[in-house]
Design a protein around this motif. Sequence first.
Motif, PDB file in Angstrom:
ATOM      1  N   PHE A   1      -4.084  16.934  -4.261  1.00 22.49           N
ATOM      2  CA  PHE A   1      -2.805  16.958  -5.221  1.00 22.49           C
ATOM      3  C   PHE A   1      -1.611  16.510  -4.482  1.00 22.49           C
ATOM      4  CE2 PHE A   1      -5.860  18.661  -7.719  1.00 22.49           C
ATOM      5  CZ  PHE A   1      -5.676  17.984  -9.083  1.00 22.49           C
ATOM      6  N   LYS A   2      -1.469  16.074  -3.172  1.00 22.63           N
ATOM      7  CA  LYS A   2      -0.407  16.052  -2.359  1.00 22.63           C
ATOM      8  C   LYS A   2       0.344  14.609  -3.012  1.00 22.63           C
ATOM      9  CE  LYS A   2       1.752  15.374   2.240  1.00 22.63           C
ATOM     10  NZ  LYS A   2       1.546  15.118   3.534  1.00 22.63           N
ATOM     11  N   PHE A   3      -0.460  13.638  -3.015  1.00 19.72           N
ATOM     12  CA  PHE A   3       0.047  12.608  -3.432  1.00 19.72           C
ATOM     13  C   PHE A   3      -0.606  12.056  -4.953  1.00 19.72           C
ATOM     14  CE2 PHE A   3      -0.421  12.149   1.201  1.00 19.72           C
ATOM     15  CZ  PHE A   3       1.062  11.787   1.362  1.00 19.72           C
ATOM     16  N   ALA A   4       0.267  11.232  -5.652  1.00 22.87           N
ATOM     17  CA  ALA A   4      -0.213  10.747  -7.063  1.00 22.87           C
ATOM     18  C   ALA A   4       0.425   9.383  -7.245  1.00 22.87           C
ATOM     19  CB  ALA A   4       0.298  11.831  -8.035  1.00 22.87           C
ATOM     20  N   ALA A   5      -0.327   8.695  -8.167  1.00 23.28           N
ATOM     21  CA  ALA A   5      -0.001   7.374  -8.512  1.00 23.28           C
ATOM     22  C   ALA A   5       0.100   7.238  -9.943  1.00 23.28           C
ATOM     23  CB  ALA A   5      -0.963   6.307  -7.939  1.00 23.28           C
ATOM     24  N   TYR A   6       0.831   6.157 -10.697  1.00 17.17           N
ATOM     25  CA  TYR A   6       0.524   6.257 -12.238  1.00 17.17           C
ATOM     26  C   TYR A   6       0.831   4.708 -12.548  1.00 17.17           C
ATOM     27  CZ  TYR A   6       1.857   7.010 -17.013  1.00 17.17           C
ATOM     28  OH  TYR A   6       1.838   6.970 -18.299  1.00 17.17           O
ATOM     29  N   GLU A   7       0.125   4.293 -13.648  1.00 19.23           N
ATOM     30  CA  GLU A   7       0.148   2.789 -14.011  1.00 19.23           C
ATOM     31  C   GLU A   7       1.694   2.716 -14.863  1.00 19.23           C
ATOM     32  OE1 GLU A   7      -3.483   1.598 -16.179  1.00 19.23           O
ATOM     33  OE2 GLU A   7      -4.743   2.274 -14.766  1.00 19.23           O
ATOM     34  N   HIS A   8       2.149   1.711 -14.522  1.00 16.90           N
ATOM     35  CA  HIS A   8       3.384   1.415 -15.315  1.00 16.90           C
ATOM     36  C   HIS A   8       4.078   0.103 -14.938  1.00 16.90           C
ATOM     37  CE1 HIS A   8       7.312   1.907 -16.826  1.00 16.90           C
ATOM     38  NE2 HIS A   8       7.680   1.625 -15.740  1.00 16.90           N
ATOM     39  N   ASP A   9       4.034  -0.617 -16.017  1.00 16.50           N
ATOM     40  CA  ASP A   9       4.775  -1.855 -16.118  1.00 16.50           C
ATOM     41  C   ASP A   9       4.050  -2.886 -15.203  1.00 16.50           C
ATOM     42  OD1 ASP A   9       6.381  -3.790 -17.222  1.00 16.50           O
ATOM     43  OD2 ASP A   9       8.173  -3.205 -15.839  1.00 16.50           O
ATOM     44  N   GLY A  10       2.692  -3.150 -15.062  1.00 13.55           N
ATOM     45  CA  GLY A  10       2.231  -4.098 -14.357  1.00 13.55           C
ATOM     46  C   GLY A  10       2.065  -3.512 -12.883  1.00 13.55           C
ATOM     47  N   GLY A  11       2.488  -2.304 -12.413  1.00 19.45           N
ATOM     48  CA  GLY A  11       2.508  -2.106 -11.152  1.00 19.45           C
ATOM     49  C   GLY A  11       1.839  -0.328 -11.137  1.00 19.45           C
ATOM     50  N   LEU A  12       2.242   0.125  -9.944  1.00 16.36           N
ATOM     51  CA  LEU A  12       1.943   1.544  -9.848  1.00 16.36           C
ATOM     52  C   LEU A  12       3.030   2.256  -9.033  1.00 16.36           C
ATOM     53  CD1 LEU A  12      -1.631   0.902  -7.945  1.00 16.36           C
ATOM     54  CD2 LEU A  12      -1.274   1.303 -10.492  1.00 16.36           C
ATOM     55  N   ARG A  13       3.450   3.304  -9.837  1.00 15.25           N
ATOM     56  CA  ARG A  13       4.664   4.185  -9.284  1.00 15.25           C
ATOM     57  C   ARG A  13       3.795   5.201  -8.288  1.00 15.25           C
ATOM     58  NH1 ARG A  13       9.316   4.943 -12.795  1.00 15.25           N
ATOM     59  NH2 ARG A  13       9.330   3.755 -14.648  1.00 15.25           N
ATOM     60  N   PHE A  14       4.104   5.326  -7.183  1.00 14.87           N
ATOM     61  CA  PHE A  14       4.017   6.209  -6.101  1.00 14.87           C
ATOM     62  C   PHE A  14       4.438   7.511  -5.922  1.00 14.87           C
ATOM     63  CE2 PHE A  14       2.858   7.788  -1.948  1.00 14.87           C
ATOM     64  CZ  PHE A  14       1.416   7.942  -1.852  1.00 14.87           C
ATOM     65  N   GLY A  15       4.071   8.736  -5.969  1.00 14.32           N
ATOM     66  CA  GLY A  15       4.753   9.892  -5.709  1.00 14.32           C
ATOM     67  C   GLY A  15       4.205  10.994  -4.793  1.00 14.32           C
ATOM     68  N   GLU A  16       5.188  11.660  -4.368  1.00 15.38           N
ATOM     69  CA  GLU A  16       4.716  13.052  -3.733  1.00 15.38           C
ATOM     70  C   GLU A  16       4.943  14.303  -4.047  1.00 15.38           C
ATOM     71  OE1 GLU A  16       4.863  13.888   1.219  1.00 15.38           O
ATOM     72  OE2 GLU A  16       5.683  12.090   0.499  1.00 15.38           O
ATOM     73  N   LEU A  17       4.054  15.291  -3.999  1.00 17.25           N
ATOM     74  CA  LEU A  17       4.470  16.555  -4.631  1.00 17.25           C
ATOM     75  C   LEU A  17       5.600  17.454  -3.721  1.00 17.25           C
ATOM     76  CD1 LEU A  17       3.520  18.744  -6.793  1.00 17.25           C
ATOM     77  CD2 LEU A  17       1.888  19.523  -4.865  1.00 17.25           C
ATOM     78  N   ASN A  18       6.635  17.631  -4.513  1.00  9.44           N
ATOM     79  CA  ASN A  18       7.548  18.402  -3.965  1.00  9.44           C
ATOM     80  C   ASN A  18       7.315  19.979  -4.106  1.00  9.44           C
ATOM     81  OD1 ASN A  18      10.016  19.863  -3.518  1.00  9.44           O
ATOM     82  ND2 ASN A  18      11.358  17.949  -4.138  1.00  9.44           N
ATOM     83  N   THR A  19       7.141  20.760  -3.063  1.00  8.00           N
ATOM     84  CA  THR A  19       6.619  22.129  -2.809  1.00  8.00           C
ATOM     85  C   THR A  19       7.667  22.959  -3.395  1.00  8.00           C
ATOM     86  OG1 THR A  19       7.025  22.231  -0.379  1.00  8.00           O
ATOM     87  CG2 THR A  19       4.789  21.421  -1.400  1.00  8.00           C
ATOM     88  N   GLU A  20       9.008  22.573  -3.392  1.00 13.71           N
ATOM     89  CA  GLU A  20      10.361  23.245  -3.845  1.00 13.71           C
ATOM     90  C   GLU A  20      10.160  23.437  -5.226  1.00 13.71           C
ATOM     91  OE1 GLU A  20      13.631  22.622  -1.482  1.00 13.71           O
ATOM     92  OE2 GLU A  20      12.552  22.927   0.532  1.00 13.71           O
TER      93      GLU A  20
END
Length: 372
Positions: free
Chosen positions: A111-130
Motif C-alpha cells: 500500500f505504499k503506492f497507488a494509481a487511479y484511472e482519471h480522464d484518460g490517464g492515471l494519477r500516481f500517488g504515494e502514501l504519506n505516513t504522517e
Amino acid sequence: MTGEKVTLKRIAPVFLTAVLALTACSSGEGEAAPEEASQANAEPEETTLPAEELSGLLVHHKGARGAFLTFHDVEDGTQRSLIDLTDLAMAETASMGIDVFWNKFAFSSDFKFAAYEHDGGLRFGELNTETYSYDWTGTVKPEESATFSSGSVEYLSPQFSPDDNQLWFEEQLEHSEEDSRILSVDVTDPEGEPEHRGDAPSGIGTIHRVDSRVMSGQGNWRGPDNVYTITEDNQLEVLERVKDEETGLDYFVGDTTGVVPWNFVKGAPGQFFGPINFDRSTFTELHSLSVSEDGTVSDDGIDLEATGNSISRMWPDKEHNRLILLAGNSYFAYTPGSDDEPLALFDDLTYEERPEGAYQPEILGVYPAHKD
C-alpha cells in the motif's frame, strides 16, 4: 504534470531550515562544525506505517467529501487505521463525489503506492505516513490524446507488478479493432517513457477489478472477456473467461495463474466456495468445490448448512485458513470442513475516526499484513 497540492508538512522542514540559516547569519555564527554539517546533509530515514495498520478487514468509503479506506481487526471489528484517498481522486470528489469507484484504483502490495484511472490517464500517488493519505505525485498520460482513425487514446486497467517496482496498464484506442498494448513505468519515475510489455484484447480487465466485484458483491456487471496479470517473473499473462453451463461457474483461467473466480470465492489452494449471486440475496447452504488449474470441477458438496442464520456475504481469511461470514448483522469465523459451528466474532464494525461525509461502505476482503 505533477500534483499541485502541497501539504504544510512538506513545507515546514524547508521553512525551518531557512529560519535557522537566517538566525545563524544574524547572530554572527560561522560555518557549522563538521559533525553538524554531516548531520544536516544526511538523508532522512524513510518512515513506514506498521504492517498491522494496513491489514485486516478492508472497507472502502466514498461520499461527497472524498474517498477513504479503513482497516479493521478481523477478530473484533475495531478500526486500525483510516487512509484518505481524496487527493488521488481529487477531480471526482470535487465535482461528483460519489463516483470515486474502488475498481479504478490499484495499490502496491504494501500500500505504499497507488494509481487511479482519471480522464484518460492515471494519477500516481504515494502514501504519506504522517497524514495517512495518498499524495498525488504524478500523472501517467498518453502523449497524444486522440488519433484520426482510432479516436481517443486512454490508459486504463492499472496494476502493480508482484515486486511492486512497476505500474502496468492498458493503452486502449477507442475505436480500434486491434489489440491493446500493455505498458509499464517504474514507480520511481512514473512520468518516464513507458515500456511495451506485450499485447492483449482491447477492453481487458485486471484481477483486482474482478476481486473487487466478487468481494464487495457489486450487482450483475457483465465484466470483461479477458483479464491480464503479471507473473512472478514479470511476464504478461492473458486469462480467458469461461462460463460453465453445467455447473453455473463463471471464471477466468490462465496457464500460469490458474483459476480466478467471477461468481464464487477462492479459499485455500484449489478450494472454492459458491457459486454466489450478486443481488445481495442470502443463502443457507455454503457449497465447497475443488477446481483444478485447467478449470475442471470436482468434490462439489455442501460444506455448511446455515438453517437458522442466512449468510449474505463471505470473505476468505487465507492467513488463518478460514472464511469470514456475514449472517444477519453479525460476523462469524468458519473453518471449512469443520464440524464446529461458525464462531461469533462481533456484531458491527467500530470506528475511532469515521470517514467524514462518506457513505455506502463496501467491504473488500481480508488483507494479510505485508511481509518484506
